[in-house]
Scaffold this active site. Sequence first.
Site, short mmCIF file in Angstrom:
data_model
loop_
_atom_site.label_atom_id
_atom_site.label_comp_id
_atom_site.label_asym_id
_atom_site.label_seq_id
_atom_site.Cartn_x
_atom_site.Cartn_y
_atom_site.Cartn_z
N VAL A 58 0.82 -1.22 0.00
CA VAL A 58 0.00 0.00 0.00
C VAL A 58 0.86 1.27 0.00
CG1 VAL A 58 -1.99 -1.09 1.11
CG2 VAL A 58 -0.30 0.10 2.53
N GLU A 59 2.19 1.12 -0.08
CA GLU A 59 3.03 2.32 -0.16
C GLU A 59 3.60 2.46 -1.58
OE1 GLU A 59 5.52 2.18 3.39
OE2 GLU A 59 3.88 3.02 4.56
N MET A 60 4.81 1.88 -1.84
CA MET A 60 5.36 2.03 -3.19
C MET A 60 5.12 0.79 -4.06
SD MET A 60 8.59 4.13 -1.72
CE MET A 60 9.37 4.85 -3.13
#
Length: 433
Positions: free
Chosen positions: A197-199
Amino acid sequence: MLLLAVMTIGVVAGAIVLFMISGDLARRIGISPGGRALLSAGLGTGVIAVCIKIFIAGTLIVAMKDHDHAPPQPVSARLQSMPDGYLDSSFTGRWHALPASAPTPDGKATSQEVIRLGRRLFNEPALSADGKVSCASCHVLAEGGDDNAPNSTGIKGLRGSRNAPTVWNAAFLSRLFWDGRVSSLEDQAMGPLVNPVEMGMPSHEAVEATLRAMPAYVEVFERAFGSPETITIENIVHAIASYERTLIAPDTAYDRFVRGDTGALNARQIRGMALFAGLGCRSCHRDPTFSAAGQIRPAGVRKPFPVFPDAAFVARYDLLADRGTARAGRAIGLWRVPSLRNVANTAPYFHNGSVDSLEEAVRVMAATQLGRLVAADRDDGAPEIAWNPKTRTVTPYYPSELTEVDVAALATFLESLSVPAVTGGPEGAEPAF
Ligand code: HEC
Ligand code: HEC
């Protein structure tokens, strides 16, 4: 359980030895009945003594472990139970200013080439699955090093559940993330690159391959690390971490004050400082980082939160949905004590970003960590609070009831730990290539 097992084994072993001595074995080696009685009495006492020692040592270890998990007694209560004039120096002693540079893992200075590369990688959206998210998307240096949202938005608009902490001064912390699960900036940087859910990159190899396919990076890595074959995940995170170690914001009003500029804090901020010491905030939030995970003057890194689960605050801010590193079945959470430096620039607060204002965060802390509700609405003024610039100590102030003036004083003291406008790293907020 373990203790009982050890006791039982001890007693059984003792019984077997005694049986052998009084029985066949003794007769065979020709000990007289009198000698036999004496020998078994002696050995018997020995075995019992060993069992008692094991039991006492075990009980002590168990008691010490329990103590680690027991909610700390409010420092204010400890202060009040101490003889007059005696105060524990761990939370009332000399105050410390932040050093101007952070320690490096090998103690050596890092080359400017590596730092510049790290800065570029920190701002590089190509390191994300959709090519849109970089470290800087969630850690906006000019906004205080975070994203000012309760939780962050990563690739494809996906959201995590925890608030983004600031990267400013993170280089002084020995434990990172809200739950303190990693212990170096290098290890930390490994996470977001592949966090879905980040990069959202599929793997660290994919991160390496992306950079190897970008000719500009091949050249910069060669300059920084000496050969074009150096595009490895270890060098990537080392460069990012090296850049982060330059993100230091040391010259706050608080730092100037403790270094000797007695005009740097106003009377209300000094009252806040005296409350911060007297109430016991300082026993967890240790200066100069105002975290328990500072590399200078660390305390126990993780603390229970909320220690006193004030029902209204717990429900309003959903403080028990996520319990950090507390073991399954524990009623309250366990969290790394975060740094309060730059806290005025990093609202909203707490691991879930549920509290919007610094004043409310102070009320929640006073209630949940120290059992102090803001009770009195009238304020009779604080007693005289003295700052001694020589010993760098302040008279601790611990009123039995907190007022809104105390809350405001604490909040404005915390503002003095923040730099007014953070404009970026040593060379400004935008990468300069
Ligand atoms: C989508 C938003 C997002 C992105 C992108 C992101 N972070 Fe974070 N960062 C967070 C959140 C949220 C946390 C806290 C997570 C937790 O504690 O579980 C965090 C924690 C951190 C911390 C720990 C700070 C502390 O006090 O413990 C550092 C350092 C950090 N990030 C650096 C980076 C770096 C370097 C990158 C790029 C490689 C990056 N972040 C990318 C959101 C993000
Ligand atoms: C027993 C240890 C302890 C004591 C005492 C304590 N704190 Fe905290 N503090 C913590 C922990 C742990 C957190 C992180 C809570 C979480 O998981 O969100 C925290 C978080 C905070 C935050 C929010 C930081 C952020 O970036 O979101 C503020 C502000 C704060 N504390 C101020 C104070 C003040 C002011 C006092 C005294 C009235 C105080 N604390 C006393 C342990 C403590």
